[in-house]
Scaffold this active site. Structure first.
Site, PDB file in Angstrom:
ATOM      1  N   GLY A  13      -4.925   6.235   6.643  1.00 49.47           N
ATOM      2  CA  GLY A  13      -4.691   5.428   5.261  1.00 49.47           C
ATOM      3  C   GLY A  13      -3.807   4.332   5.151  1.00 49.47           C
ATOM      4  O   GLY A  13      -3.805   3.409   5.876  1.00 49.47           O
ATOM      5  N   ALA A  16      -2.936  -0.315   5.398  1.00 43.50           N
ATOM      6  CA  ALA A  16      -4.132  -1.482   6.652  1.00 43.50           C
ATOM      7  C   ALA A  16      -5.354  -0.318   5.961  1.00 43.50           C
ATOM      8  O   ALA A  16      -6.460  -1.296   6.317  1.00 43.50           O
ATOM      9  CB  ALA A  16      -4.153  -1.292   7.859  1.00 43.50           C
ATOM     10  N   SER A  39      -3.689  12.252   5.536  1.00 48.05           N
ATOM     11  CA  SER A  39      -3.614  13.692   5.584  1.00 48.05           C
ATOM     12  C   SER A  39      -2.639  12.766   4.934  1.00 48.05           C
ATOM     13  O   SER A  39      -0.998  11.737   5.141  1.00 48.05           O
ATOM     14  CB  SER A  39      -2.950  13.634   6.929  1.00 48.05           C
ATOM     15  N   ILE A  45       4.127   3.465   6.907  1.00 45.62           N
ATOM     16  CA  ILE A  45       5.696   2.646   6.698  1.00 45.62           C
ATOM     17  C   ILE A  45       5.776   1.270   5.428  1.00 45.62           C
ATOM     18  O   ILE A  45       4.798   0.736   6.388  1.00 45.62           O
ATOM     19  CB  ILE A  45       6.052   2.245   7.829  1.00 45.62           C
ATOM     20  N   ALA A  50       6.273  -8.281   0.634  1.00 47.68           N
ATOM     21  CA  ALA A  50       6.182  -9.350   0.608  1.00 47.68           C
ATOM     22  C   ALA A  50       5.385  -9.618   1.138  1.00 47.68           C
ATOM     23  O   ALA A  50       4.618  -9.806   2.462  1.00 47.68           O
ATOM     24  CB  ALA A  50       7.655  -9.831   0.897  1.00 47.68           C
ATOM     25  N   LYS A  78       5.894 -14.686  -6.170  1.00 48.11           N
ATOM     26  CA  LYS A  78       6.684 -15.059  -4.355  1.00 48.11           C
ATOM     27  C   LYS A  78       6.608 -16.507  -4.548  1.00 48.11           C
ATOM     28  O   LYS A  78       5.940 -17.214  -4.013  1.00 48.11           O
ATOM     29  CB  LYS A  78       6.433 -13.906  -3.578  1.00 48.11           C
ATOM     30  N   LEU A 333      -0.122  -1.727  12.071  1.00 42.43           N
ATOM     31  CA  LEU A 333       1.010  -1.646  13.099  1.00 42.43           C
ATOM     32  C   LEU A 333       0.038  -0.876  14.522  1.00 42.43           C
ATOM     33  O   LEU A 333       0.825  -0.864  15.401  1.00 42.43           O
ATOM     34  CB  LEU A 333       1.831  -0.441  12.487  1.00 42.43           C
ATOM     35  N   ILE A 346       1.074  -7.601   6.300  1.00 41.98           N
ATOM     36  CA  ILE A 346      -0.456  -7.548   5.479  1.00 41.98           C
ATOM     37  C   ILE A 346      -1.162  -8.861   5.997  1.00 41.98           C
ATOM     38  O   ILE A 346      -2.687  -8.510   5.778  1.00 41.98           O
ATOM     39  CB  ILE A 346      -0.048  -7.699   4.093  1.00 41.98           C
TER      40      ILE A 346
END
Length: 507
Positions: A13, A16, A39, A45, A50, A78, A333, A346
């Protein structure tokens, strides 16, 4: 012959996984069965708090209301990234989003500014950047450009809590038919004939079958690497940082409309202001500082009291050799890691999703489609890699770590860009790479690269015309920034999270 695959399984989940689930639900519709397995025992992470302006396109494509999104994610706005102490201690500059001046004739604005500087002018490039001026005043407002009027030149992105964004998208996806299964993946079954993944088995014994598998399992790469052995390109020779420590702290005033990156002795520190807290982290190379000293340094430089125990991450900068292999596509990742210096984590998820939809496979998974996807993702990773390397290579900072960066060999693609800029300030953008000429311009100038000359076409203006042209650009930038309210006031009026939600998010 059956041309359409029907079952998509997302392994993992987090940001991503739920970005992928939301996009598939929105653009593929009910014809596809979309299942996400995750899970609660496995943490996420959240280094991607940003973003860059392209995230607006993703949210808009899903039909997400911006104010609702900012409230739900404790977000802020931002206008760019401030780089403190990168060129040398005491120096800072902004990589601002949006326009800087306006082009004239055949030339971009900065060529006229370079002529001005070569003739002894003292103005800063950022005097002509509306977003930079607003950021320096802690001002923000969305652009409200009207037909027939001069565009504001402002562009923006967001800071947000990545965990809350994942929760926000989970609700969006589940409302549109995505099925979530709670559980850890214990085993992966591969077809002995074609090598494709057929199913994953959970620790509960449940078997989840699929036609297309999306690996969002993080650094581990459960499907793309542990199962399909994609391989990994290690870029540590260019980007030697290999660890990070992250910790949130209490918010302080003012709520700045920009991310801050501060160079440290063995890496750099991020600061990301949200409504309910400030995100902080230290990205560093373990060859030059111990984990304990890195943590002490980070905790000693926080704006407010820490709100949680520091979390340490270990990583190897690089990417999978094949981000799409067989019937598996890696996102986030699981596909690779580039440190979040320019807030691209992202964006790479977003790009992977967009490219997958562009080359969405039939049941046969034809190799030309897979190769085209991988080629485009390779280019995206490599071009962002070069941009990040530039920050490390062009520096006058003292210390062993920075000497290593300054002396390292760099990719030929980056060396060509730097050499071209150092001659007459020209910047070439290749194949619609992510960072525009203005992005490269600001970082190259900010890091201390000074062109020897400028385009001779800039001399076609008389001295008086040049002065008038620059003066109008500076007045426009100043006017746009001055008309904006304080960033904190803007959020309070349009998209502040309720106080109880702030307390819940902090806890």
């Amino acid at each position: 012959m059956e041309r359409s695959l029907k079952r998509i399984v997302i392994a993992g989940g987090g940001t991503a996984g739920w970005m992928a689930a939301s996009a598939f639900a929105r653009f593929l519709g009910p014809s596809y069965a979309i299942t996400l397995v995750e899970s609660e025992e496995i943490g996420t992470i959240g280094v991607g708090e940003a973003t860059i302006p392209a995230i607006q396109l993703f949210n808009q494509s899903l039909g997400i209301d911006e104010n609702e999104f900012v409230r739900a994610t404790q977000g802020s706005f931002k206008l760019g990234i401030e780089f403190a102490d990168w060129r040398e201690p005491g120096h800072h500059y902004l990589h601002a989003f949006g326009a800087i001046g306006r082009p004239l004739g055949l030339l971009p604005f900065h060529q006229y500014w370079l002529r001005h500087r070569h003739e002894g002018g003292m103005s800063s490039l950022w005097d002509y950047a509306p977003s930079a001026r607003a950021a320096n005043q802690n001002h923000f407002a969305r652009p409200n450009d009207k037909p027939g009027s001069l565009p504001s030149g402002v562009a923006y992105a967001y800071h947000f809590d990545a965990d809350l964004y994942a929760k926000f998208l989970r609700k969006y996806a589940e409302e549109r038919g995505v099925k979530r299964i709670e559980g850890r993946i214990n085993d992966v079954t591969v077809n002995a004939t074609n090598g494709h993944i057929e199913s994953v088995t959970l620790t509960s014994g449940q078997i989840v079958e699929g036609d297309l598998f999306i690996d969002c399992s993080g650094f581990r790469g459960l499907l793309i690497e542990e199962t399909l052995e994609s391989g990994y390109e290690d870029w540590s020779n260019f980007l030697p940082c290999n660890r990070a420590i992250a910790v949130p702290c209490a918010s302080v005033d003012p709520l700045t409309p920009y991310t801050r990156s501060t160079a440290r002795d063995a890496g750099w520190q991020w600061r990301i202001p949200l409504q309910h807290r400030t995100g902080n982290g230290y990205v560093y190379c373990s060859d030059f500082i111990s984990d304990a000293d890195a943590q002490d340094m980070l905790l000693s430089t926080l704006d407010g009291a820490p709100l949680a125990e520091p979390r340490q991450l270990r990583f190897v900068t690089g990417k999978r050799r094949h981000i799409w292999k067989k019937n598996c596509v890696a996102l986030g990742l699981a596909s690779g890691f580039l440190e979040p210096l320019e807030s691209t984590s992202i964006h790479l998820i977003q790009t992977g999703i967009a490219k997958l939809l562009e080359f969405f496979p039939s049941a046969g998974f034809l190799q030309p489609d897979i190769d085209a996807f991988n080629k485009r993702m390779d280019f995206e990773f490599h071009s962002i890699r070069d941009f990040i390397i530039l920050h490390y290579k062009a520096t006058n900072r003292p210390g062993a770590f920075w000497k290593r960066c300054r002396d390292m060999d760099i990719p030929e693609s980056l060396a060509e860009k730097m050499d071209l800029f150092l001659s007459n300030g020209r910047i070439m953008r290749f194949n619609e790479e992510l960072f525009t000429e203005l992005g490269w311009l600001q970082v190259m100038l900010g890091q201390g690269l000074q062109p020897k000359g400028y385009s001779p076409l800039a001399d076609l203006l008389s001295a008086e015309q040049l002065q008038e042209f620059l003066s109008i650009a500076a007045q426009h930038a100043r006017h746009v920034a001055d008309q904006m309210p304080l960033h904190q006031q803007y959020i309070a009026v349009h998209c502040a999270a309720p106080p109880q939600e702030k307390r819940r998010a902090m806890s």
